[in-house]
Structure formats: structure tokens, C-alpha cells
Design a protein around this motif. Structure first.
Motif, PDB file in Angstrom:
ATOM      1  N   LEU A   1      -8.633  -3.351  -0.052  1.00  0.00           N
ATOM      2  CA  LEU A   1      -8.933  -2.385   1.003  1.00  0.00           C
ATOM      3  C   LEU A   1      -7.845  -2.382   2.079  1.00  0.00           C
ATOM      4  CD1 LEU A   1     -12.781  -2.952   1.416  1.00  0.00           C
ATOM      5  CD2 LEU A   1     -11.624  -1.007   0.336  1.00  0.00           C
ATOM      6  N   GLU A   2      -7.284  -3.553   2.350  1.00  0.00           N
ATOM      7  CA  GLU A   2      -6.192  -3.656   3.321  1.00  0.00           C
ATOM      8  C   GLU A   2      -4.972  -2.866   2.838  1.00  0.00           C
ATOM      9  OE1 GLU A   2      -3.215  -7.190   4.776  1.00  0.00           O
ATOM     10  OE2 GLU A   2      -5.352  -7.671   4.630  1.00  0.00           O
ATOM     11  N   SER A   3      -4.648  -3.003   1.548  1.00  0.00           N
ATOM     12  CA  SER A   3      -3.525  -2.255   0.973  1.00  0.00           C
ATOM     13  C   SER A   3      -3.808  -0.752   1.002  1.00  0.00           C
ATOM     14  CB  SER A   3      -3.273  -2.703  -0.469  1.00  0.00           C
ATOM     15  OG  SER A   3      -2.854  -4.050  -0.513  1.00  0.00           O
ATOM     16  N   LEU A   4      -5.049  -0.385   0.704  1.00  0.00           N
ATOM     17  CA  LEU A   4      -5.427   1.030   0.712  1.00  0.00           C
ATOM     18  C   LEU A   4      -5.294   1.618   2.116  1.00  0.00           C
ATOM     19  CD1 LEU A   4      -6.562   3.520  -0.695  1.00  0.00           C
ATOM     20  CD2 LEU A   4      -8.858   2.609  -0.309  1.00  0.00           C
ATOM     21  N   ARG A   5      -5.693   0.877   3.123  1.00  0.00           N
ATOM     22  CA  ARG A   5      -5.565   1.360   4.502  1.00  0.00           C
ATOM     23  C   ARG A   5      -4.098   1.577   4.867  1.00  0.00           C
ATOM     24  NH1 ARG A   5     -10.045  -2.089   5.518  1.00  0.00           N
ATOM     25  NH2 ARG A   5      -8.659  -3.843   5.943  1.00  0.00           N
ATOM     26  N   THR A   6      -3.242   0.675   4.417  1.00  0.00           N
ATOM     27  CA  THR A   6      -1.820   0.775   4.736  1.00  0.00           C
ATOM     28  C   THR A   6      -1.198   2.031   4.128  1.00  0.00           C
ATOM     29  OG1 THR A   6      -1.623  -1.634   4.825  1.00  0.00           O
ATOM     30  CG2 THR A   6       0.418  -0.393   4.565  1.00  0.00           C
ATOM     31  N   PHE A   7      -1.616   2.365   2.907  1.00  0.00           N
ATOM     32  CA  PHE A   7      -1.031   3.501   2.186  1.00  0.00           C
ATOM     33  C   PHE A   7      -2.071   4.596   1.922  1.00  0.00           C
ATOM     34  CE2 PHE A   7       1.649  -0.134   1.080  1.00  0.00           C
ATOM     35  CZ  PHE A   7       2.922   0.387   1.303  1.00  0.00           C
ATOM     36  N   ARG A   8      -2.989   4.807   2.856  1.00  0.00           N
ATOM     37  CA  ARG A   8      -4.113   5.715   2.616  1.00  0.00           C
ATOM     38  C   ARG A   8      -3.669   7.173   2.427  1.00  0.00           C
ATOM     39  NH1 ARG A   8      -4.332   3.689   7.701  1.00  0.00           N
ATOM     40  NH2 ARG A   8      -4.259   5.114   9.474  1.00  0.00           N
TER      41      ARG A   8
ATOM     42  N   THR B   1      -1.850   7.480  -0.960  1.00  0.00           N
ATOM     43  CA  THR B   1      -2.813   7.389  -2.061  1.00  0.00           C
ATOM     44  C   THR B   1      -3.623   8.667  -2.198  1.00  0.00           C
ATOM     45  OG1 THR B   1      -2.998   4.993  -1.729  1.00  0.00           O
ATOM     46  CG2 THR B   1      -4.759   6.069  -2.972  1.00  0.00           C
ATOM     47  N   LEU B   2      -4.099   9.209  -1.080  1.00  0.00           N
ATOM     48  CA  LEU B   2      -4.891  10.434  -1.112  1.00  0.00           C
ATOM     49  C   LEU B   2      -4.099  11.589  -1.711  1.00  0.00           C
ATOM     50  CD1 LEU B   2      -7.472  11.975  -0.372  1.00  0.00           C
ATOM     51  CD2 LEU B   2      -6.470  12.392   1.903  1.00  0.00           C
ATOM     52  N   GLY B   3      -2.812  11.703  -1.333  1.00  0.00           N
ATOM     53  CA  GLY B   3      -1.974  12.767  -1.866  1.00  0.00           C
ATOM     54  C   GLY B   3      -1.854  12.686  -3.376  1.00  0.00           C
ATOM     55  N   ILE B   4      -1.648  11.481  -3.899  1.00  0.00           N
ATOM     56  CA  ILE B   4      -1.514  11.292  -5.350  1.00  0.00           C
ATOM     57  C   ILE B   4      -2.806  11.673  -6.064  1.00  0.00           C
ATOM     58  CG2 ILE B   4      -1.244   9.555  -7.174  1.00  0.00           C
ATOM     59  CD1 ILE B   4       0.673   8.071  -5.315  1.00  0.00           C
ATOM     60  N   VAL B   5      -3.922  11.189  -5.566  1.00  0.00           N
ATOM     61  CA  VAL B   5      -5.207  11.422  -6.226  1.00  0.00           C
ATOM     62  C   VAL B   5      -5.552  12.911  -6.249  1.00  0.00           C
ATOM     63  CG1 VAL B   5      -7.690  10.994  -6.074  1.00  0.00           C
ATOM     64  CG2 VAL B   5      -6.081   9.117  -5.726  1.00  0.00           C
TER      65      VAL B   5
ATOM     66  N   ILE C   1      -4.009   2.532  -6.376  1.00  0.00           N
ATOM     67  CA  ILE C   1      -3.660   3.949  -6.554  1.00  0.00           C
ATOM     68  C   ILE C   1      -4.012   4.420  -7.957  1.00  0.00           C
ATOM     69  CG2 ILE C   1      -1.722   5.567  -6.730  1.00  0.00           C
ATOM     70  CD1 ILE C   1      -0.358   3.938  -4.469  1.00  0.00           C
ATOM     71  N   PHE C   2      -3.605   3.642  -8.956  1.00  0.00           N
ATOM     72  CA  PHE C   2      -3.862   4.028 -10.343  1.00  0.00           C
ATOM     73  C   PHE C   2      -5.363   4.099 -10.620  1.00  0.00           C
ATOM     74  CE2 PHE C   2       0.300   1.601 -11.515  1.00  0.00           C
ATOM     75  CZ  PHE C   2       1.047   2.564 -10.849  1.00  0.00           C
ATOM     76  N   LEU C   3      -6.112   3.154 -10.060  1.00  0.00           N
ATOM     77  CA  LEU C   3      -7.555   3.108 -10.287  1.00  0.00           C
ATOM     78  C   LEU C   3      -8.236   4.358  -9.736  1.00  0.00           C
ATOM     79  CD1 LEU C   3     -10.259   1.783 -11.023  1.00  0.00           C
ATOM     80  CD2 LEU C   3     -10.118   0.514  -8.864  1.00  0.00           C
TER      81      LEU C   3
END
Length: 259
Positions: A79-86, A89-93, A185-187
């Protein structure tokens, strides 16, 4: 047994064994360098079975191995990594979700050529010595372009790795953090893409059992690959990721040109 009956009726045992061996290798590569399971699986299984079948087959192994990769250091770290690159990540998904329906429409050679050109290009420029500066990578535009390209390739065949890896390398993200955020990101992207493929029929009575069948070899390969990854130095890790990209990309090109 009835669940697997359509699969065994459609494909001979040798093809299925070879697909399982390819998936073991794909899992090993993912464990060792943190990505590339889809690339190895598409290029390898796509040499045995139709390209669309290869894409469908990798869905569940890729999804579940990314759960392992993303949560290997615990949910809090993920979750910490996701917050850093949120935003990244959202753009990719989002782009993955928009592009995924094309898999059921594009001819197989076209799909393989698009993937092969992109993967080979990203790896070649890095091996040639080009690397975006950390300053460039930190610009919002760079993140947006990387996310868009990753989303396109991710939507076509779950091949999100190359632009994500280059972006993370340029940002100087440490190996452990890089592998973790790649898994996150992949998940998330694969959850969206797998749902879409279920709706469009790419995952069906034949390809879904195949994807289930390939989960075990993917996990076995990844376990061995993780053991290797823990013993790789940072620079060795970086070079290994690029070599993997070149080999997989050239094989995708070969398949696409062969028709």
C-alpha cells in the motif's frame, strides 16, 4: 474432470506439457527479474498454440504470481508503494481496460508484431546505453507517456513490464521497491483485463481450464526465480531485465513476421 474436458478435447497432451514447461520458465524469469512472465509466456506458448489462446492462458498465472510479488513484503509495504505511485498506477490500469477488448479483434500476427516491436525497442535503447535522466523521469509528462504505453501493451497481452521497468530504472527506484510496485501495478491491471476477457470470450470453456492448469508451473518457476533474485546485485539485476526483454521481443517479432 469435466472442467478440463473441453481443453483435453481441443489440444493434444504434448502441446499442454510444452505449454506447462514454457510457463515454468516464464515463472522463473518473473521471479528472478520481477516481470516478463507475460512476454515469455506469449512468445513461448504462442509458438505452440494460437496467440489469443496464449494471451488467455497466462491470465490466471500472471494474476496470482503478481499477488505473491506485490504482497511478498506485506500488505503495508504494498500500500505504501501504491500511494507513492498512485497516479502512475491509475493511468496504466485505465488504459489497460480501454485497450483489452482489442485482443478479440486484432489478427494474431498484428498482435505479435505490435508487442515485438515495442518490447525490442525498449530493451535495445537501454542496452545501447540510453537511459532517461532522473530529472526527466520525474516530470509529470514522462510518467504520463510511460503509463500510456504500458497500458496499451498491458491491455493487449499483459505485457506492462518494459515501459514500467524503464521508468523505475530512470527514477532510480531500489530493486526491492521496484519489484514490489511492479507487482502492485501488474496485479491491479490484470484484475481489470481478466474481467474484460471473461466478458469478451477470450477466456472461455477451453482457455480458462488451460489458464488454471498453468498456475502450478508458474508458481514453481517463480519460487526458483525468487531464490535467484535475492542473490542478484542491483546492476546485475538491471542488465538481466534488459537481456530478457531483447530475447522475448525478438521472438515475438519472429512469430509476427512468420504469420
Amino acid at each position: 474432470m469435466s472442467f478440463f474436458a473441453p481443453l483435453f478435447a481441443e489440444y493434444d497432451p504434448l502441446s499442454l506439457v510444452l505449454a506447462a514447461l514454457v510457463m515454468f520458465v516464464a515463472g522463473f524469469v518473473k521471479g528472478a527479474v520481477g516481470f516478463a512472465l507475460p512476454m515469455v509466456a506469449v512468445s513461448g506458448i504462442g509458438s505452440i498454440l494460437p496467440a489469443a489462446v496464449a494471451v488467455a492462458a497466462l491470465m490466471l498465472p500472471a494474476l496470482l504470481t503478481n499477488v505473491w510479488q506485490a504482497l511478498r513484503d506485506g500488505l503495508g509495504k504494498a500500500l505504501e508503494s501504491l500511494r507513492t505511485f498512485r497516479a502512475y498506477t491509475l493511468g496504466i490500469v485505465v488504459v489497460m481496460g480501454l485497450v483489452a477488448p482489442l485482443v478479440s479483434i486484432l489478427p494474431a500476427p498484428t498482435l505479435l508484431l505490435i508487442l515485438g516491436v515495442g518490447v525490442t525497442f525498449f530493451a535495445a535503447i537501454q542496452l545501447a546505453g540510453w537511459r532517461p535522466s532522473a530529472e526527466m523521469a520525474r516530470r509529470p509528462a514522462a510518467g504520463a507517456v510511460s503509463a500510456g504505453i504500458a497500458g496499451v501493451f498491458g491491455g493487449l497481452a499483459a505485457v506492462t513490464g518494459p515501459p514500467v521497468v524503464l521508468y523505475m530504472l530512470a527514477r532510480g527506484v531500489p530493486k526491492v521497491e521496484q519489484v514490489r510496485i511492479q507487482g502492485v501495478i501488474f496485479l491491479l491491471g490484470l484484475i481489470v483485463v481478466t474481467s474484460i476477457h471473461g466478458a469478451t470470450g477470450v477466456l472461455n470453456a477451453v482457455t480458462l481450464p488451460l489458464s488454471v492448469l498453468l498456475i502450478a508451473p508458474a508458481f514453481a518457476g517463480m519460487a526458483v526465480g525468487l531464490w535467484v533474485q535475492d542473490r542478484l546485485a542491483q546492476e546485475t539485476f538491471r542488465r538481466a531485465t534488459l537481456v530478457v526483454l531483447v530475447i522475448a521481443g525478438l521472438n515475438l517479432l519472429r512469430r509476427g513476421l512468420a504469420g
